[in-house]
Design an enzyme around this catalytic site. Structure first.
Site, PDB file in Angstrom:
ATOM      1  CE  LYS A 161      -7.775   0.930   4.835  1.00  0.00           C
ATOM      2  NZ  LYS A 161      -8.627   0.328   5.317  1.00  0.00           N
TER       3      LYS A 161
HETATM    4  N1  PMP Z   1      -7.970  -5.918   7.366  1.00  0.00           N
HETATM    5  C1  PMP Z   1      -8.440  -4.650   7.558  1.00  0.00           C
HETATM    6  C2  PMP Z   1      -9.862  -5.231   6.786  1.00  0.00           C
HETATM    7  C3  PMP Z   1      -8.446  -3.871   7.238  1.00  0.00           C
HETATM    8  O1  PMP Z   1      -9.413  -2.292   7.473  1.00  0.00           O
HETATM    9  C4  PMP Z   1      -7.179  -3.207   7.813  1.00  0.00           C
HETATM   10  C5  PMP Z   1      -6.426  -1.601   7.737  1.00  0.00           C
HETATM   11  N2  PMP Z   1      -6.208  -1.147   6.762  1.00  0.00           N
HETATM   12  C6  PMP Z   1      -5.801  -3.911   7.360  1.00  0.00           C
HETATM   13  C7  PMP Z   1      -6.434  -5.216   7.642  1.00  0.00           C
HETATM   14  C8  PMP Z   1      -4.256  -4.318   7.821  1.00  0.00           C
HETATM   15  O2  PMP Z   1      -4.087  -3.682   6.582  1.00  0.00           O
HETATM   16  P1  PMP Z   1      -3.291  -2.389   6.656  1.00  0.00           P
HETATM   17  O3  PMP Z   1      -1.519  -3.207   7.869  1.00  0.00           O
HETATM   18  O4  PMP Z   1      -2.538  -1.878   5.234  1.00  0.00           O
HETATM   19  O5  PMP Z   1      -2.992  -1.056   7.449  1.00  0.00           O
END
Ligand code: PMP
Length: 309
Positions: A161
């Site tokens: 991320k």
């Molecule tokens: N994919 C992307 C590209 C994201 O930005 C997010 C948000 N963090 C998610 C999936 C979902 O991840 P999470 O459930 O950990 O928020």
């Protein structure tokens, strides 16, 4: 709602609590120029036992993992980030909130190599309602397949991320909104389904559940992981390493997004094609209901996912 309208006044920056308006950085900050920051988005829910942070440990673990390929050495221990976050929630009286830790390369020089730039870390917390709107949770959202493709993991680590890759998310999301849709679905370089700009995607067909696997250029979402566990506990078969073609989206019985911001959001149309009956489907409704019962602590199950402030 913009920050100006929010009742928040403090940000944690490099180990200190500073006034909201004093949480400033230099315009020649390395990460601003090259997208080399890593970050998290975490929700804290309003429960009978006070504010409860959802899956703190997993989010913080992902933050440190994200930092690794960027050789970004976070100058603080996870425990310090936890204490800072709890204090932000307590002192700003936030019954529920969104938490945004970010670690970045600071100000020193602007070569692409960040080697002499200091590593800085900030945490902010603010109130944030339903990401795609309250109505979206019930009615579902209209989405389009983006003309932008997700990067291949050989181009940029898609399991990390980092801020830079969000240019892709921004382009896909804005293209969708410019065309009258609420959100996009992004295909990977091979043309298979990857995810939303800020969400993972689930498909329901003949009572079984499918979600693209980790090699499909997705972020390994923590909500995705939670939903898989909840669905299996509800008795569903979940294929969590699926490869889903574009065509299979249109013929699905149900589709939904998951994400920290989007929570569990039904998808009612893709490219104007109705999915199933064109409204929230029964499996989505059941899992969404169960998800909100869990995060708002109307059940004692999954207690290990929560840190109470
Ligand atoms: N994919 C992307 C590209 C994201 O930005 C997010 C948000 N963090 C998610 C999936 C979902 O991840 P999470 O459930 O950990 O928020």
């Amino acid at each position: 709602m913009g920050f100006e309208d929010m009742d928040v006044d403090t940000i944690w920056l490099d180990g200190e609590f500073v006034d909201w308006e004093d949480a400033q950085i230099h315009v020649l900050t390395h990460s601003l120029h090259y997208g080399t920051a890593v970050f998290e988005g975490i929700r804290c829910y309003d429960t009978e036992d006070g504010p409860a942070i959802f899956r703190w440990d997993e989010h913080v673990e992902r933050l440190y993992e994200s930092a690794k390929p960027l050789e970004l050495d976070i100058q603080h221990e996870p425990e310090e980030l936890r204490e800072a976050t709890e204090q932000l929630i307590r002192e700003q009286d936030l019954p529920s909130c969104y938490i945004r830790p970010i670690a970045f390369y600071g100000y020193d020089s602007l070569g692409v190599s960040p080697k002499d730039c200091p590593t800085r870390t900030a945490i902010a917390a603010w109130p944030w309602g339903a990401y795609l709107g309250e109505e979206a949770l019930e009615e579902g959202v209209d989405v389009m397949i983006s003309s932008w493709r997700k990067h291949h993991p050989s181009q940029i680590p898609t399991n990390v991320k980092a801020t830079g890759p969000y240019v892709n998310s921004m382009l896909a999301g804005e293209e969708a909104r410019r065309n009258g849709y609420v959100e996009a679905i992004v295909l990977n370089k091979d043309g298979q389904v990857a995810e939303g700009p800020g969400e993972n995607l689930f498909l329901v067909r003949d009572g079984e559940i499918f979600t693209p696997g980790l090699s499909e250029s997705i972020l390994e979402g923590i909500t995705r992981d939670s939903l898989i566990e909840i669905a299996r506990d509800q008795g569903y078969t979940v294929h969590d390493q699926a490869s889903i073609s574009r065509g299979e989206l249109y013929t699905a019985d149900e589709l939904f997004f998951t994400g920290t911001a989007a929570e569990v959001t039904p998808i009612r149309t893709v490219d104007d094609v109705e999915i199933g009956s064109g409204s929230r489907g029964p499996v989505t409704e059941e899992l969404q209901q169960r998800f909100f019962d869990v995060v708002e602590r109307r059940t004692d199950d999954y207690e290990e996912w929560f840190s109470y402030v």
